[in-house]
Design a protein around this motif. Structure first.
Motif, PDB file in Angstrom:
ATOM      1  N   ARG A 177       0.697  -1.318  -0.031  1.00 42.91           N
ATOM      2  CA  ARG A 177      -0.012   0.146  -0.057  1.00 42.91           C
ATOM      3  C   ARG A 177       0.731   1.285  -0.140  1.00 42.91           C
ATOM      4  O   ARG A 177       0.489   2.267  -0.574  1.00 42.91           O
ATOM      5  N   LEU A 178       2.148   1.507   0.832  1.00 46.02           N
ATOM      6  CA  LEU A 178       2.769   2.299   0.695  1.00 46.02           C
ATOM      7  C   LEU A 178       3.619   2.637  -0.532  1.00 46.02           C
ATOM      8  O   LEU A 178       3.996   3.723  -0.708  1.00 46.02           O
ATOM      9  N   SER A 179       4.219   1.623  -1.000  1.00 48.05           N
ATOM     10  CA  SER A 179       5.067   1.807  -2.479  1.00 48.05           C
ATOM     11  C   SER A 179       3.811   2.022  -3.504  1.00 48.05           C
ATOM     12  O   SER A 179       4.737   2.319  -4.613  1.00 48.05           O
ATOM     13  N   GLU A 180       2.605   1.731  -3.532  1.00 43.12           N
ATOM     14  CA  GLU A 180       1.903   2.071  -4.558  1.00 43.12           C
ATOM     15  C   GLU A 180       2.071   3.597  -4.917  1.00 43.12           C
ATOM     16  O   GLU A 180       1.882   4.462  -4.449  1.00 43.12           O
ATOM     17  N   ASP A 181       2.336   3.758  -6.158  1.00 44.08           N
ATOM     18  CA  ASP A 181       2.898   4.949  -6.848  1.00 44.08           C
ATOM     19  C   ASP A 181       3.898   5.767  -6.248  1.00 44.08           C
ATOM     20  O   ASP A 181       4.125   6.917  -6.486  1.00 44.08           O
ATOM     21  N   GLY A 182       4.638   4.973  -5.648  1.00 40.10           N
ATOM     22  CA  GLY A 182       5.875   5.357  -4.709  1.00 40.10           C
ATOM     23  C   GLY A 182       7.144   4.568  -5.180  1.00 40.10           C
ATOM     24  O   GLY A 182       7.051   4.357  -6.379  1.00 40.10           O
TER      25      GLY A 182
ATOM     26  N   TRP B 245      12.850  -0.223   3.024  1.00 41.52           N
ATOM     27  CA  TRP B 245      12.526   1.278   2.813  1.00 41.52           C
ATOM     28  C   TRP B 245      11.485   1.324   1.521  1.00 41.52           C
ATOM     29  O   TRP B 245      11.731   0.819   0.456  1.00 41.52           O
ATOM     30  N   VAL B 246      10.476   2.330   1.837  1.00 35.21           N
ATOM     31  CA  VAL B 246       9.729   2.727   0.697  1.00 35.21           C
ATOM     32  C   VAL B 246       9.637   4.046   0.722  1.00 35.21           C
ATOM     33  O   VAL B 246       9.117   4.691   1.945  1.00 35.21           O
ATOM     34  N   THR B 247       9.410   4.769  -0.399  1.00 33.69           N
ATOM     35  CA  THR B 247       9.167   6.146  -0.591  1.00 33.69           C
ATOM     36  C   THR B 247       7.621   6.168  -1.130  1.00 33.69           C
ATOM     37  O   THR B 247       7.603   5.735  -2.254  1.00 33.69           O
ATOM     38  N   ASP B 248       6.823   6.780  -0.158  1.00 31.65           N
ATOM     39  CA  ASP B 248       5.206   6.673  -0.877  1.00 31.65           C
ATOM     40  C   ASP B 248       5.022   8.017  -1.862  1.00 31.65           C
ATOM     41  O   ASP B 248       5.968   8.593  -2.338  1.00 31.65           O
ATOM     42  N   ARG B 249       4.005   7.806  -2.322  1.00 28.06           N
ATOM     43  CA  ARG B 249       3.612   8.774  -3.609  1.00 28.06           C
ATOM     44  C   ARG B 249       3.712  10.332  -3.219  1.00 28.06           C
ATOM     45  O   ARG B 249       3.806  11.166  -4.097  1.00 28.06           O
ATOM     46  N   PHE B 250       3.637  10.580  -1.937  1.00 33.13           N
ATOM     47  CA  PHE B 250       4.119  12.049  -1.396  1.00 33.13           C
ATOM     48  C   PHE B 250       5.444  12.278  -1.153  1.00 33.13           C
ATOM     49  O   PHE B 250       5.781  13.484  -0.892  1.00 33.13           O
TER      50      PHE B 250
END
Length: 161
Positions: free
Chosen positions: A92-97, A104-109
């Motif tokens: 969910r956090l990596s979607e569009d990120g 580590w994940v960078t989210d869409r924001f």
């Protein structure tokens, strides 16, 4: 009352971001929302600042304009109890990120998250240096963390690449 509160500066996506984060975490809620009035500087009725809570941690968010961007120098560590929780948050956090190494994940924001098992720190700080080294070596090969693989490395069992 929480003494220290993370303060997140967005361009103009506070409302979208809060709705997104509250939909992802099981224990989450929107707090107070301040909207711009006649005096601005944002459009009347748009969100100026808001508070929200994720897993018991209160955040404040501001629509402050494009002056500052998020980067990896600050991240939020989310300790997961099992692989299902880790997989769900990762997806969910990596979607569009962007997926990164070692959980580590960078989210869409642009906010950086570390999605890790709650057992990671104890494994990495185990007094047996060989165990912790094996865990680190396995971790460095992963983007999304596989708990079973880390446990195999910790126990000295062969780890598939």
């Amino acid at each position: 009352m929480q003494k220290i509160t993370p303060f997140l500066w967005f361009d103009n996506q506070v409302e979208e971001a809060i709705i997104y984060y509250v939909s992802i975490f099981k224990s989450a809620k929107v707090g107070k929302v301040a909207r711009y009035g006649e005096a601005g500087p944002g459009p009347k009725g748009s969100v100026m600042a808001a508070s929200f809570e994720l897993e018991g941690l209160e955040f404040t968010a501001l629509n402050g304009g494009p002056h500052f961007k998020f980067n990896e120098a600050i991240s939020f560590v989310v300790k997961c109890d099992d692989q299902a929780e880790l997989d769900d948050l990762w997806e969910r956090l990596s979607e569009d990120g962007q997926e990164r190494r070692c959980g580590w994940v960078t989210d869409r924001f642009g906010i950086c998250w570390q999605i890790v098992p709650s057992t990671l720190t104890p494994m990495l700080t185990d007094p047996d240096a060989q165990k912790s080294q094996r865990v680190m070596e396995a971790l460095l090969q992963m983007n999304k963390i596989d708990i079973a693989t880390l446990e195999q490395a910790f126990e000295g069992q062969p780890v598939e690449s």
